[in-house]
Enzyme design. Sequence first.
Site, mmCIF file in Angstrom:
data_model
loop_
_atom_site.group_PDB
_atom_site.id
_atom_site.type_symbol
_atom_site.label_atom_id
_atom_site.label_comp_id
_atom_site.label_asym_id
_atom_site.label_seq_id
_atom_site.Cartn_x
_atom_site.Cartn_y
_atom_site.Cartn_z
ATOM 1 N N GLU A 5 0.827 -1.216 0.000
ATOM 2 C CA GLU A 5 0.000 0.000 0.000
ATOM 3 C C GLU A 5 0.860 1.265 0.000
ATOM 4 O O GLU A 5 1.611 1.519 0.946
ATOM 5 C CB GLU A 5 -0.929 0.007 1.226
ATOM 6 C CG GLU A 5 -1.897 1.180 1.180
ATOM 7 C CD GLU A 5 -2.939 1.153 2.302
ATOM 8 O OE1 GLU A 5 -3.179 0.090 2.892
ATOM 9 O OE2 GLU A 5 -3.508 2.227 2.568
ATOM 10 N N HIS A 36 -2.531 10.634 -0.362
ATOM 11 C CA HIS A 36 -2.749 9.309 -0.949
ATOM 12 C C HIS A 36 -2.740 9.361 -2.464
ATOM 13 O O HIS A 36 -2.159 8.516 -3.116
ATOM 14 C CB HIS A 36 -4.114 8.764 -0.494
ATOM 15 C CG HIS A 36 -4.009 7.849 0.664
ATOM 16 N ND1 HIS A 36 -4.431 6.551 0.630
ATOM 17 C CD2 HIS A 36 -3.509 8.035 1.889
ATOM 18 C CE1 HIS A 36 -4.208 5.987 1.791
ATOM 19 N NE2 HIS A 36 -3.646 6.871 2.579
#
Length: 444
Positions: free
Chosen positions: A82, A393
């Site tokens: 991630e 992100h």
Amino acid sequence: MSKKIWRHFHKKTLAERWQVLEEAGILAAETCQSLAEGEGMSLEMADQMIENVITTYQIPMGLSLNLKVNDKAYIVPMVTEEPSVVAASNFAGQIVSVGSGFQAEVISRLMTGQVCLTGPDDPNTQKAFADWVSKHQETILEWARTAYPAILKYGGGPRAVRSAYYSYQERGFYLIYLDVDTQEAMGANMMNTMLEAVKEQSCLALNQALAEDDKPLFDPLMAILSNHADQCLVRVQCDIPARKLSRPGLAGSLVAQRIAYASDLAQVDAYRAATHNKGIMNGIDAVVLATGNDWRAIEAGAHSYAVKDGAYRGLAIWTYDENNERLKGELCLPLAVGTVGGSIGIHPQAKLSQDLLGHLPAQELMQVIAAIGLAQNLAALRALVSEGIQSGHMALHARSVAIQVGAEGEEVAQLAKALAESTNINQETARDLLADLRQNKTDE
Ligand code: NDP
């Protein structure tokens, strides 16, 4: 070791990063060479580890640098697919580490297992069973010791016995719990060996002691370690000045106050609590995986502990002290990790992680992993209550999209930048931008 060596580590090339690790004496030259050659688990080894193997599956390993726990600095390997997890851990880890750092302590380190016998749903039998277990605690401990004597030579062994009873649908579940000091091992296999022996012998002895008319009262149902590892707990705390949390246009005191509110929300709302805890586990799982430990066991333990008082709650708690303008964080959870056993001594990258961490004993490893979890939570909360989680992100997500559409080498950074500046970070936009980028290069 001077902190300067880690400066701009994230901006260096892979080769430069290996060089830093070699020069700092953390990794041997041969290890760095094998990293450069992309060595990892061989197919032969993989084929020995699990069934029906066809290949191995690679996940990146990154580092959290200079994490200060109990006044000692650690280089922490993190394995995750991630984007943003390693960056967030470094960012928040540094906010805490440049100050007093994290304070961590192991509250207890025993693994718990259970033996279950079924029997009549009857209060008299229940009482007789509880009395029998209470009276035979030493016998049960001795059965466990005899079943797995190897742990005694390491200073561990079975420590405590207790009983429980549940009535469900007119059936009685008779439980014997065993707490074991498994020393450096997580201990599932050694515990299961002990528990199976206790199951057979206790069922036999109980039937001899309590059966009437030669008809056995109890039937052995199962014996296994429990992943509700509430006797294997670690606590980590940190205390930071609010000013370190400021964001453009937002005072640190306001960010700190909001972090405390967000923490309160995770105490009362299960939807938020699950995400709060997922953020903590982003960091914890990454180190657990890097060190060759059983992340399913750690996940199960963390979530069952989060619901220990009947409601599912956030594991990390943040409070804001307005008078001193300081934010305090605390995380307490079970972390049944080991430094031996399972695949730890076999997996080449788990060995690499031990080199990076400096061959820590299990209790110190628990403290470091918990600190990573608290740092990860801080980074997520700080972003959530200020600019939101998406801006950071999406910038990192843009890199993944760039790779997905076939960007290579320098193109990845160039395309990710162009994507991040665009309104749509998706594959269609990425393909168009990549085509433009390549066209411009051809025209030059
Ligand atoms: P092992 O079965 O490999 O046992 C650990 C061994 O390490 C010991 O038996 C001992 O063997 C050796 N050892 C060396 N030094 C030490 C030390 N200082 N302290 C303790 N042991 C030492 O591993 P575990 O029992 O830890 O089992 C872990 C595995 O079990 C994991 O792979 C996990 O995935 C799996 N598992 C998990 C379950 C669950 O979570 N519910 C259920 C079943 C399995 P020796 O005396 O030979 O040196």
